[in-house]
Design an enzyme around this catalytic site. Structure first.
Site, PDB file in Angstrom:
ATOM      1  N   GLY A 128       0.819  -1.205   0.000  1.00  0.00           N
ATOM      2  CA  GLY A 128       0.000   0.000   0.000  1.00  0.00           C
ATOM      3  C   GLY A 128       0.849   1.249   0.000  1.00  0.00           C
ATOM      4  O   GLY A 128       2.072   1.197   0.158  1.00  0.00           O
ATOM      5  N   GLU A 129       0.167   2.363  -0.189  1.00  0.00           N
ATOM      6  CA  GLU A 129       0.861   3.647  -0.212  1.00  0.00           C
ATOM      7  C   GLU A 129      -0.073   4.714   0.314  1.00  0.00           C
ATOM      8  O   GLU A 129      -1.218   4.839  -0.142  1.00  0.00           O
ATOM      9  CB  GLU A 129       1.326   3.992  -1.629  1.00  0.00           C
ATOM     10  CG  GLU A 129       2.212   5.225  -1.686  1.00  0.00           C
ATOM     11  CD  GLU A 129       2.998   5.301  -2.985  1.00  0.00           C
ATOM     12  OE1 GLU A 129       2.807   4.394  -3.819  1.00  0.00           O
ATOM     13  OE2 GLU A 129       3.779   6.249  -3.148  1.00  0.00           O
ATOM     14  N   GLY A 130       0.401   5.462   1.289  1.00  0.00           N
ATOM     15  CA  GLY A 130      -0.395   6.526   1.876  1.00  0.00           C
ATOM     16  C   GLY A 130       0.235   7.875   1.629  1.00  0.00           C
ATOM     17  O   GLY A 130       1.225   8.004   0.906  1.00  0.00           O
ATOM     18  N   GLY A 133       3.944   7.878   3.043  1.00  0.00           N
ATOM     19  CA  GLY A 133       4.974   6.957   2.605  1.00  0.00           C
ATOM     20  C   GLY A 133       4.430   5.648   2.075  1.00  0.00           C
ATOM     21  O   GLY A 133       3.233   5.368   2.137  1.00  0.00           O
ATOM     22  N   VAL A 135       4.266   1.487   1.971  1.00  0.00           N
ATOM     23  CA  VAL A 135       4.240   0.428   2.982  1.00  0.00           C
ATOM     24  C   VAL A 135       4.603  -0.912   2.350  1.00  0.00           C
ATOM     25  O   VAL A 135       4.075  -1.267   1.286  1.00  0.00           O
ATOM     26  CB  VAL A 135       2.861   0.329   3.661  1.00  0.00           C
ATOM     27  CG1 VAL A 135       2.889  -0.694   4.794  1.00  0.00           C
ATOM     28  CG2 VAL A 135       2.423   1.682   4.187  1.00  0.00           C
ATOM     29  N   ASP A 246      -7.793  12.275  10.152  1.00  0.00           N
ATOM     30  CA  ASP A 246      -7.796  11.601   8.851  1.00  0.00           C
ATOM     31  C   ASP A 246      -8.554  10.281   8.943  1.00  0.00           C
ATOM     32  O   ASP A 246      -8.113   9.257   8.421  1.00  0.00           O
ATOM     33  CB  ASP A 246      -6.365  11.365   8.373  1.00  0.00           C
ATOM     34  CG  ASP A 246      -6.280  11.154   6.864  1.00  0.00           C
ATOM     35  OD1 ASP A 246      -7.251  11.502   6.158  1.00  0.00           O
ATOM     36  OD2 ASP A 246      -5.252  10.647   6.382  1.00  0.00           O
TER      37      ASP A 246
END
Length: 421
Positions: A128-130, A133, A135, A246
């Site tokens: 994943g990517e948030g 950064g 992951v 968030d």
């Protein structure tokens, strides 16, 4: 962790009892490097000195075992470490703005260990990517905290930060079963990495968007809603309230039993104290989850989280994400689209997720819709507190076994709508 854990849905961990690890501290506030540990201890016949020396030897052995395990360092990197540069545990090397974590609670990882654990941060390990950064899934030996192979190690989520956030600052102080657990961190050179527990079912939004997916049934959705409510209520009940800022379905992670855990505290802030009505802040977060007053004025309160949580409840109810796209390609906020239907029980069938609509009781649907409406009130004074939201959801769950005896529910409305069409 925004939009994290979408690619992996299996559980690579087989829970095993962990034998007691050698002690890594003797009451000191922070970890020390091997060189510091190996300094001479004061000589003397006292029993406490002998005990401390024995503990020092154990710490040295543990550190040597970990360093010997990693073979991916170049000779130059090893030489750099031997000179005392780049060690993530040397107190004088820590930047002033980095939170020091107690050795007894969190693990300090060398960058080389996390690099080896993720197969050199391979694209195949990305889960994943948030906003803060990317992951990766990595594998760690739970006893020595060194890198391991997938078939022998424990899976962890390794987030490589590309900008500053508040995750270490808050997660180091938070301890709740519905808040994702911080395993450790890396603060070596320019590398800032956070290591979390791995949640094998991934993010909530990934489940909601799957077509013909029946595993996320109505009772599990209530369970998830209650778990997230408990996490947010815990944050708001701290001595100094914590505002997540968030809250969204992609930041709700699920374990093998669909127990939810709230993640991604990169935007979290301390809320106002009793003598202040709000905290002024730049408007940060995710579109579709902003409370109206926060978006308009930048005034941040705990009620801002309540509105965002209402959107998460709406996502559970509708099986949609916060920004709804029409067939023509236009976008509309889910909360704006759904509000007129939420307050009219005769129109609830228009917004209920079709994957659960035939198995949900009408009375339960009305109660759930009422909770959502009170979370999404335009006036923050009219919104429920998180304690009230939690109490309402728990009461709904408590009443569900009895109400489920009524087998009509929304299926009656679907049959009627189908006939009229």
């Amino acid at each position: 962790m925004g939009n994290c854990f979408r690619k992996k849905s299996h559980d690579p961990n087989q829970p095993q009892p962990e034998p007691a690890r050698p002690p890594t501290g003797d009451g000191a506030a922070w970890k020390v490097t091997t060189s510091l540990v190996q300094q001479k201890t004061p000589s003397g016949p006292s029993q406490s000195s002998t005990s401390n020396h024995f503990k020092d030897e154990q710490r040295c052995a543990t550190r040597r075992e970990r360093n010997n395990h990693v073979s991916s360092n170049s000779p130059k990197e090893n030489q750099k470490k031997s000179k005392g540069h780049g060690s993530p545990t040397t107190p004088r090397d820590w930047p002033k703005n980095v939170v020091r974590l107690p050795a007894s609670n969190r693990e300090s990882f060398y960058y080389s260990v996390l690099r080896a654990a993720t197969h050199k941060f391979s694209d195949k390990n990305i889960i994943g990517e948030g906003g803060f950064g990317r992951v990766y899934i990595g594998y760690i030996n739970p006893h020595s905290m060194s890198a391991a192979k997938p078939d022998t190690g424990k899976a962890v989520a390794i987030k490589v930060l590309r900008r500053r956030g508040n995750e270490l600052r808050f997660l180091n102080r938070l301890n709740h079963p519905n808040v994702v657990k911080l395993v450790g961190y890396c603060n070596e050179g320019d590398h800032r990495i956070v290591v979390y527990e791995y949640m094998c079912k991934g993010s909530l939004d990934a489940h909601l968007l799957r077509e013909n997916y029946t595993e996320l049934n109505w009772s599990r959705r209530i369970k998830i809603a209650i778990g997230v409510a408990r996490a947010v209520d815990y944050l708001h009940s701290c001595a100094t309230p914590v505002i997540h800022r968030d809250l969204k379905a992609s930041n709700v992670l699920l374990d093998a039993d669909f127990n939810p855990k709230l993640s991604d505290f990169g935007l979290a802030r301390h809320g106002p104290l009793e003598d202040h009505s709000h905290v002024s802040s730049s408007v940060l977060g995710t579109r579709g989850y902003f409370a109206p007053e926060y978006f308009a004025t930048g005034h941040l309160t705990v009620k801002t989280d309540v509105y965002s949580f209402g959107v998460v409840l709406l996502e559970l109810f509708c099986g949609c994400v916060a920004i709804k796209r029409s067939s023509g390609g236009t976008e509309r906020e889910l909360a704006v689209w759904a509000k007129p239907h939420l307050s009219n029980r005769m129109e609830l069938h228009n917004i209920i997720d079709k994957k659960i609509a035939r198995n949900i009781n009408m009375e339960e649907a009305n109660k759930f819709a009422s909770i959502i409406c009170r979370c999404l009130s335009s006036d923050p004074k009219n919104r429920l507190t998180m304690s009230e939201v939690l109490a309402s959801l728990e009461q709904l769950q408590k009443d569900m076994p009895l109400s489920n005896l009524n087998t009509l529910g929304l299926s009656k409305y679907y049959r009627r709508a189908h006939i009229l069409q």
